[in-house]
Design an enzyme around this catalytic site. Structure first.
Site, mmCIF file in Angstrom:
data_model
loop_
_atom_site.group_PDB
_atom_site.id
_atom_site.type_symbol
_atom_site.label_atom_id
_atom_site.label_comp_id
_atom_site.label_asym_id
_atom_site.label_seq_id
_atom_site.Cartn_x
_atom_site.Cartn_y
_atom_site.Cartn_z
ATOM 1 C CD GLU A 176 -2.692 1.359 2.535
ATOM 2 O OE1 GLU A 176 -2.391 0.691 3.537
ATOM 3 O OE2 GLU A 176 -3.664 2.115 2.500
ATOM 4 C CE LYS A 218 -5.903 -0.264 1.751
ATOM 5 N NZ LYS A 218 -6.589 -0.881 2.878
HETATM 6 P P1 13P Z 1 -8.939 3.930 4.524
HETATM 7 O O1 13P Z 1 -9.861 3.238 3.555
HETATM 8 O O2 13P Z 1 -9.630 4.574 5.677
HETATM 9 O O3 13P Z 1 -7.947 4.808 3.819
HETATM 10 O O4 13P Z 1 -8.097 2.777 5.219
HETATM 11 C C1 13P Z 1 -7.444 1.900 4.417
HETATM 12 C C2 13P Z 1 -6.158 1.544 5.018
HETATM 13 O O5 13P Z 1 -5.846 0.382 5.114
HETATM 14 C C3 13P Z 1 -5.243 2.624 5.457
HETATM 15 O O6 13P Z 1 -4.011 2.087 5.809
#
Ligand code: 13P
Length: 331
Positions: A176, A218
């Protein structure tokens, strides 16, 4: 031997996505406080149980990302959270990074910590029931100043090292690199930063010999900054988001999930719907797409719950209603 590719692919079961319930103790405490909900481990356990204990979530969720504290917590029914999820056919995952700190080389930017003792922690998380993992890096946009090349490269290098370690431990990695929504930038600018970040990421994965087939990306959507006063239409978001993914993401990865990143629940639902619609109109993409939302799935329920037992049924109803809408956005 666990089949990492099969596990990664099963997170993309049709109509299903991931609940990101992996906020750290500090973030969860601040988040709960913003709804007037008190602090402490028991309150965080009840907060997680509110969501994981909702009947019917398995229609919409393929996986849940936990904070490591929750791997060891139990639901109101006495079952450990990972076992409770597995009993419903939902895969338990865990956030394995240890949060961020300011970079020495660029103090307005953040670097993600957690590589030092990662191999040992991965073994423990796996024993506690996790089958997939997540590492979040934060990329901040500020005009032409940020992100700096060094911040992108250092964060990406760590993501690649994490992915390698996770695969070696028999755990699926969700990578991510969150390009923050906060800022005054245009949507085009966000798209360019996402492009640079993802190209750097996939070159680094190749250099570190990470197996792409079990990697999940992600990503942020391409959005005008939250302080830009520009409200993008879902079609504009879809156009730029899909274009940048098609430009930068290799065909071979297991799939792509979106974070909500501070969008409202409605915005996150409408934008996902437009992205999936455009993808279908273009004949589909080589990777499956779904959601991995944190705040956008939880906000409405938390506002009803307020930490009170008597509000649990109504809060769970709101959670299920949002899940149904987000799931419908995939179709
Ligand atoms: P959000 O969808 O609130 O951005 O959270 C996703 C996430 O995993 C943040 O690290």
């Amino acid at each position: 031997m666990i089949d990492l590719v099969a596990t990664a692919r099963s997170l993309f079961a049709p109509g299903k996505g991931i609940l990101a319930a992996d906020s750290s103790i500090l973030t969860a405490t601040a988040h709960l406080a913003s709804y007037g909900i008190g602090a402490g481990e028991e309150m965080r356990r009840q907060y997680r149980d509110l969501f994981f204990g909702t009947e019917g979530i398995e229609q919409y969720l393929s996986g849940v990302i936990l904070f490591f504290e929750s791997l060891l917590q139990k639901g109101n029914d006495g079952k450990p959270f990972p076992a409770l999820l597995v009993a419903r056919g939902i895969l338990p995952g865990v956030k394995v990074d240890l949060g961020t700190e300011p970079m020495n080389a660029s103090t307005h930017e953040l670097i993600t910590r957690g590589l030092l003792d990662l191999p040992e922690r991965l073994v423990a998380y796996k024993r506690q029931g996790a089958v997939f993992t997540k590492w979040r890096a934060v990329i901040r946009i500020d005009g032409d100043q940020l992100p700096t090349t060094i911040a992108v490269h250092e964060n990406i290098k760590r993501l690649a090292q994490y992915a390698k370690e996770a695969q070696a431990a028999g755990l699926v990695p969700i990578l991510e690199p969150e390009v923050l929504y906060e800022g005054k930038h245009s949507r085009r600018h966000a798209r360019a930063v996402i492009q640079k970040t993802l190209s750097t990421l996939f070159s680094a994965l190749a250099e570190h010999s990470v197996d792409r087939a079990s990697v999940i990306l992600k990503t942020s959507m391409a959005l005008s900054g939250s302080d830009s006063r520009r409200k993008d239409t879902p079609e504009e978001v879809a156009e730029d988001t899909l274009a940048v993914l098609l430009e930068s993401v290799p065909r071979q990865i297991a799939g792509i999930v979106f974070l909500s990143g501070g969008q409202t629940p409605e915005q996150a639902t409408d934008n996902l719907s437009a992205i999936c619609r455009l993808s279908r109109a273009k004949g589909g993409t080589s990777w499956p797409l779904t959601f991995s939302y944190g705040r956008a799935l939880q906000e409405e329920a938390l506002a009803i719950w307020k930490g009170k037992e008597e509000n649990v049924p109504a809060a769970r109803e709101a959670f299920l209603a949002r899940l149904a809408k987000v799931s419908a956005a995939l179709k």
